[in-house]
Design an enzyme around this catalytic site. Structure first.
Site, PDB file in Angstrom:
ATOM      1  N   ASP A  50      83.436 -31.015  19.355  1.00  0.00           N
ATOM      2  CA  ASP A  50      84.588 -30.362  19.995  1.00  0.00           C
ATOM      3  C   ASP A  50      84.316 -28.990  20.617  1.00  0.00           C
ATOM      4  O   ASP A  50      83.656 -28.151  20.013  1.00  0.00           O
ATOM      5  CB  ASP A  50      85.686 -30.096  18.954  1.00  0.00           C
ATOM      6  CG  ASP A  50      85.990 -31.273  18.081  1.00  0.00           C
ATOM      7  OD1 ASP A  50      85.425 -32.347  18.291  1.00  0.00           O
ATOM      8  OD2 ASP A  50      86.808 -31.108  17.164  1.00  0.00           O
ATOM      9  N   GLN A  66      81.603 -27.011  18.272  1.00  0.00           N
ATOM     10  CA  GLN A  66      81.085 -27.569  17.018  1.00  0.00           C
ATOM     11  C   GLN A  66      79.605 -27.858  17.217  1.00  0.00           C
ATOM     12  O   GLN A  66      79.232 -28.622  18.121  1.00  0.00           O
ATOM     13  CB  GLN A  66      81.847 -28.860  16.680  1.00  0.00           C
ATOM     14  CG  GLN A  66      83.283 -28.636  16.274  1.00  0.00           C
ATOM     15  CD  GLN A  66      83.371 -28.043  14.879  1.00  0.00           C
ATOM     16  OE1 GLN A  66      83.256 -28.735  13.885  1.00  0.00           O
ATOM     17  NE2 GLN A  66      83.557 -26.728  14.795  1.00  0.00           N
ATOM     18  N   TRP A  74      75.735 -35.398  13.671  1.00  0.00           N
ATOM     19  CA  TRP A  74      76.741 -34.506  13.078  1.00  0.00           C
ATOM     20  C   TRP A  74      76.303 -34.072  11.675  1.00  0.00           C
ATOM     21  O   TRP A  74      75.693 -34.841  10.938  1.00  0.00           O
ATOM     22  CB  TRP A  74      78.096 -35.230  13.018  1.00  0.00           C
ATOM     23  CG  TRP A  74      79.227 -34.336  12.610  1.00  0.00           C
ATOM     24  CD1 TRP A  74      79.968 -33.547  13.425  1.00  0.00           C
ATOM     25  CD2 TRP A  74      79.736 -34.146  11.293  1.00  0.00           C
ATOM     26  NE1 TRP A  74      80.912 -32.870  12.697  1.00  0.00           N
ATOM     27  CE2 TRP A  74      80.797 -33.214  11.378  1.00  0.00           C
ATOM     28  CE3 TRP A  74      79.406 -34.653  10.032  1.00  0.00           C
ATOM     29  CZ2 TRP A  74      81.532 -32.791  10.276  1.00  0.00           C
ATOM     30  CZ3 TRP A  74      80.136 -34.234   8.927  1.00  0.00           C
ATOM     31  CH2 TRP A  74      81.192 -33.315   9.057  1.00  0.00           C
ATOM     32  N   PHE A 106      84.689 -25.674  10.972  1.00  0.00           N
ATOM     33  CA  PHE A 106      85.247 -26.755  11.774  1.00  0.00           C
ATOM     34  C   PHE A 106      85.998 -26.185  12.986  1.00  0.00           C
ATOM     35  O   PHE A 106      85.974 -24.994  13.244  1.00  0.00           O
ATOM     36  CB  PHE A 106      86.185 -27.610  10.905  1.00  0.00           C
ATOM     37  CG  PHE A 106      85.505 -28.774  10.223  1.00  0.00           C
ATOM     38  CD1 PHE A 106      84.149 -28.764   9.958  1.00  0.00           C
ATOM     39  CD2 PHE A 106      86.246 -29.898   9.840  1.00  0.00           C
ATOM     40  CE1 PHE A 106      83.521 -29.847   9.330  1.00  0.00           C
ATOM     41  CE2 PHE A 106      85.635 -30.984   9.214  1.00  0.00           C
ATOM     42  CZ  PHE A 106      84.275 -30.956   8.962  1.00  0.00           C
ATOM     43  N   SER A 107      86.719 -27.056  13.695  1.00  0.00           N
ATOM     44  CA  SER A 107      87.354 -26.646  14.953  1.00  0.00           C
ATOM     45  C   SER A 107      88.464 -25.628  14.770  1.00  0.00           C
ATOM     46  O   SER A 107      89.090 -25.540  13.712  1.00  0.00           O
ATOM     47  CB  SER A 107      87.896 -27.878  15.663  1.00  0.00           C
ATOM     48  OG  SER A 107      86.803 -28.598  16.178  1.00  0.00           O
ATOM     49  N   ARG A 180      93.742 -29.334   9.488  1.00  0.00           N
ATOM     50  CA  ARG A 180      92.717 -28.609  10.251  1.00  0.00           C
ATOM     51  C   ARG A 180      93.030 -28.368  11.732  1.00  0.00           C
ATOM     52  O   ARG A 180      94.050 -28.784  12.244  1.00  0.00           O
ATOM     53  CB  ARG A 180      91.393 -29.353  10.161  1.00  0.00           C
ATOM     54  CG  ARG A 180      91.425 -30.787  10.670  1.00  0.00           C
ATOM     55  CD  ARG A 180      90.026 -31.385  10.543  1.00  0.00           C
ATOM     56  NE  ARG A 180      89.980 -32.751  11.003  1.00  0.00           N
ATOM     57  CZ  ARG A 180      90.064 -33.816  10.213  1.00  0.00           C
ATOM     58  NH1 ARG A 180      90.238 -33.662   8.911  1.00  0.00           N
ATOM     59  NH2 ARG A 180      90.002 -35.028  10.719  1.00  0.00           N
ATOM     60  N   GLU A 232      94.246 -34.848  15.237  1.00  0.00           N
ATOM     61  CA  GLU A 232      93.282 -33.748  15.202  1.00  0.00           C
ATOM     62  C   GLU A 232      93.483 -32.856  16.427  1.00  0.00           C
ATOM     63  O   GLU A 232      94.119 -33.255  17.410  1.00  0.00           O
ATOM     64  CB  GLU A 232      91.843 -34.288  15.256  1.00  0.00           C
ATOM     65  CG  GLU A 232      91.487 -35.233  14.121  1.00  0.00           C
ATOM     66  CD  GLU A 232      90.028 -35.704  14.157  1.00  0.00           C
ATOM     67  OE1 GLU A 232      89.386 -35.695  13.104  1.00  0.00           O
ATOM     68  OE2 GLU A 232      89.535 -36.087  15.242  1.00  0.00           O
TER      69      GLU A 232
HETATM   70  C1  FRU Z   1      87.436 -33.719  15.925  1.00  0.00           C
HETATM   71  C2  FRU Z   1      86.990 -33.197  14.569  1.00  0.00           C
HETATM   72  C3  FRU Z   1      87.923 -32.115  14.085  1.00  0.00           C
HETATM   73  C4  FRU Z   1      87.068 -31.350  13.130  1.00  0.00           C
HETATM   74  C5  FRU Z   1      85.707 -31.428  13.783  1.00  0.00           C
HETATM   75  C6  FRU Z   1      84.554 -31.489  12.835  1.00  0.00           C
HETATM   76  O1  FRU Z   1      86.442 -34.273  16.681  1.00  0.00           O
HETATM   77  O2  FRU Z   1      86.943 -34.272  13.647  1.00  0.00           O
HETATM   78  O3  FRU Z   1      89.122 -32.581  13.526  1.00  0.00           O
HETATM   79  O4  FRU Z   1      87.499 -30.031  12.949  1.00  0.00           O
HETATM   80  O5  FRU Z   1      85.717 -32.580  14.599  1.00  0.00           O
HETATM   81  O6  FRU Z   1      83.345 -31.367  13.504  1.00  0.00           O
END
Ligand code: FRU
Length: 509
Positions: A50, A66, A74, A106-107, A180, A232
């Site tokens: 993200d 991210q 990831w 995270f985001s 989140r 999200e």
């Molecule tokens: C969306 C997400 C967010 C989270 C992040 C983790 O793509 O799942 O909800 O904060 O990526 O990398």
């Protein structure tokens, strides 16, 4: 003696590693690998998802993201950083925010705290404040449900270095698994901050006078919109239209998108500083292609709203066949309200700044197609990145085919009987790295006009389609075994193309 040897070996290893990474950096600086996007942001190495913390301040657009600095899949998330003066050319900056004892990063979002409500600014300096989720993997492994909390950090040097607030987390978890992606904005009418937060299958709004204390205002969305997956990365912002303020609520969800995997829906309505009230209950999609996710807008850009998305899909993001880096961002898009009859919709268009990378425009002009017509500008040359703008007088079936001499092809077309656009990547090259990648994806044509106007932005491994006044958009990745070198227009009907222009684009790197 033993200690001396150890010291010398350590120094040698350091120098050797440093040189290797310096060579690697130089080698890739231009980013010339076969699939490397030329007009889209990618980090030099490793994993990205993200876009985060986008804020415009003092002539600079900041893009955080991210980032996993040690792997191309990831993992423990950091905030990577890039900056731009024109929202098109990006400078890769050092990592901005690192994990700590509260969790990985995270985001989230960032704001310019112009009134210094946080008190972080010193000597009249405006602090940039980042608001993000901290994800505590240990708590998750321990089967607790309060593993995501919201924290803040501030920067007094243009986003280069960040100081975490010592009162973190500023918003504790009430015992909900998915809690989140805070998107914070200034609500002028009551001079307070609003946090739009994704809470499993709904949105919760919070407010704050100083970015440190947060009060719950309301919930939205349990019984409305698409719920095929977890909600999200939301965003909330006003757009002016016909002298009226329309509030836009973007909600990303994964899975549950119209063509599978992750996607972005939106709601239009009113926001009174506490509650969001939608105009309609229909589900609306910002994008129909599979490869635009987690898009949110820059803060502090006044009335203009510009969004950037992650150009991938959780269905296969960890497997896409690139080397050294994995995934990237879409072209930044300006969001506006457009109407069909009296009904407002959210429209996206590539930002006008893209004109600065226009290298050479070739007007192919007006012509008829009955069968196939080759419109390749210079046969045998690498063609991407480019933009193709064209118009048809009346809606009829047609295809644009990008292909190579291995017989691999990407087909972008319009199906009149179904009144829908499609992108077919089943034979586009490498497609078997993950189930769900190959496929023909569709987008309804949201327009009542006869005339069709399309703009395609093509990079080495992506296409972005904008049509129907920006109401039908599709973003797709592709990975041919040899670059596409031919462009053809095809139609079974006799189609009159009224205008066709081919614009070669310059690399932003
Ligand atoms: C969306 C997400 C967010 C989270 C992040 C983790 O793509 O799942 O909800 O904060 O990526 O990398």
């Amino acid at each position: 003696m033993k200690q001396r040897v150890y010291y010398i070996v350590t120094v040698l290893v350091f120098i050797f590693n440093f040189n290797i990474s310096a060579i690697a950096q130089n080698k890739n600086e231009s980013g010339d690998e076969a699939y490397r996007p030329q007009i889209h942001f990618t980090p030099l190495n490793n994993w990205v998802n993200d876009p985060n913390g986008m804020v415009y301040y003092a002539g600079t657009y900041h893009l955080f993201y991210q980032y996993h600095p040690f792997s191309s899949v990831w993992g423990p998330m950091h905030w990577g950083h890039a900056s731009s003066k024109d929202i098109i050319h990006w400078k890769r900056e050092p990592i901005a925010i690192y994990p700590d004892s509260l969790g990985t990063i995270f985001s989230g979002s960032a704001v310019a705290d112009i009134h210094n409500t946080s008190g972080f600014g010193k000597n009249g300096q405006v602090p940039l404040v980042a608001i993000f989720t901290q994800h505590d993997e240990k708590k998750l492994q321990d089967k607790r449900n309060d593993f995501q909390t919201q924290s803040i950090a501030y920067s007094l040097d243009s986003g280069r270095s960040w100081i975490k607030y010592n009162g973190n987390p500023v918003l504790k978890n009430p015992g909900i698994n998915d809690f989140r992606d805070p998107k914070v904005s200034w609500y002028e009418v009551s001079e307070k901050w609003i946090m739009t937060l994704a809470v499993h299958d709904k949105i919760s709004f919070y407010s704050s006078p100083d970015l440190k204390q947060w009060k719950k205002e309301s919930d939205f969305g349990l019984d409305i919109g698409a719920h095929g997956g977890v909600w999200e990365c939301p965003d909330l912002f006003p757009l002016e239209s016909n002298g009226k303020t329309v509030w836009v609520l973007l909600v990303n969800l994964n899975p549950g998108a119209p063509n599978g995997g992750s996607g972005t829906q939106y709601f239009l309505g009113d926001f009174d500083g506490s509650t969001f009230t939608p105009y309609t209950t229909n589900t609306r999609w910002l994008e129909y292609g599979p490869d635009d996710y987690a898009g949110v807008t820059w803060s502090n850009t006044g009335k203009r709203k510009v969004m950037i998305g992650w150009m991938s899909n959780w269905m296969y993001a960890n497997q896409v066949p690139t080397s050294s880096w994995r995934n990237g961002m879409t072209i930044p898009r300006e969001l506006t309200i457009k109407y069909i009859g009296k009904e407002p919709f959210l429209s996206s268009a590539p930002v006008k700044e893209i004109a600065s990378i226009q290298k050479h425009k070739k007007n192919i002009g007006q012509f008829y197609v009955n069968g196939k017509k080759d419109i390749t500008p210079e046969t045998g040359k690498l063609i991407a990145p480019f933009r193709l703008n064209f118009e048809l007088e009346a809606s009829k079936d047609f295809n644009i085919i990008l292909s190579n001499d291995l017989g691999e092809q990407l087909v972008i077309g319009y199906d009149k009987a179904k009144n829908e656009y499609f992108i077919d990547r089943t034979k586009s090259g490498q497609v078997n790295f993950k189930e769900g990648f190959a496929g023909k994806h569709t987008a309804p044509r949201l327009s009542s006009q006869q005339r069709i106007a399309i703009s395609l932005i093509v990079d080495r491994s992506s296409v972005e389609l904008f049509t129907a006044d920006g109401l039908s958009t599709m973003t797709e990745l592709f990975f041919p075994n040899k670059p596409y070198s031919k462009i053809e227009v095809e139609s079974k009907d006799k189609v009159q193309i009224n205008k066709m222009e081919f614009i070669l684009l310059k690399s932003i790197w």
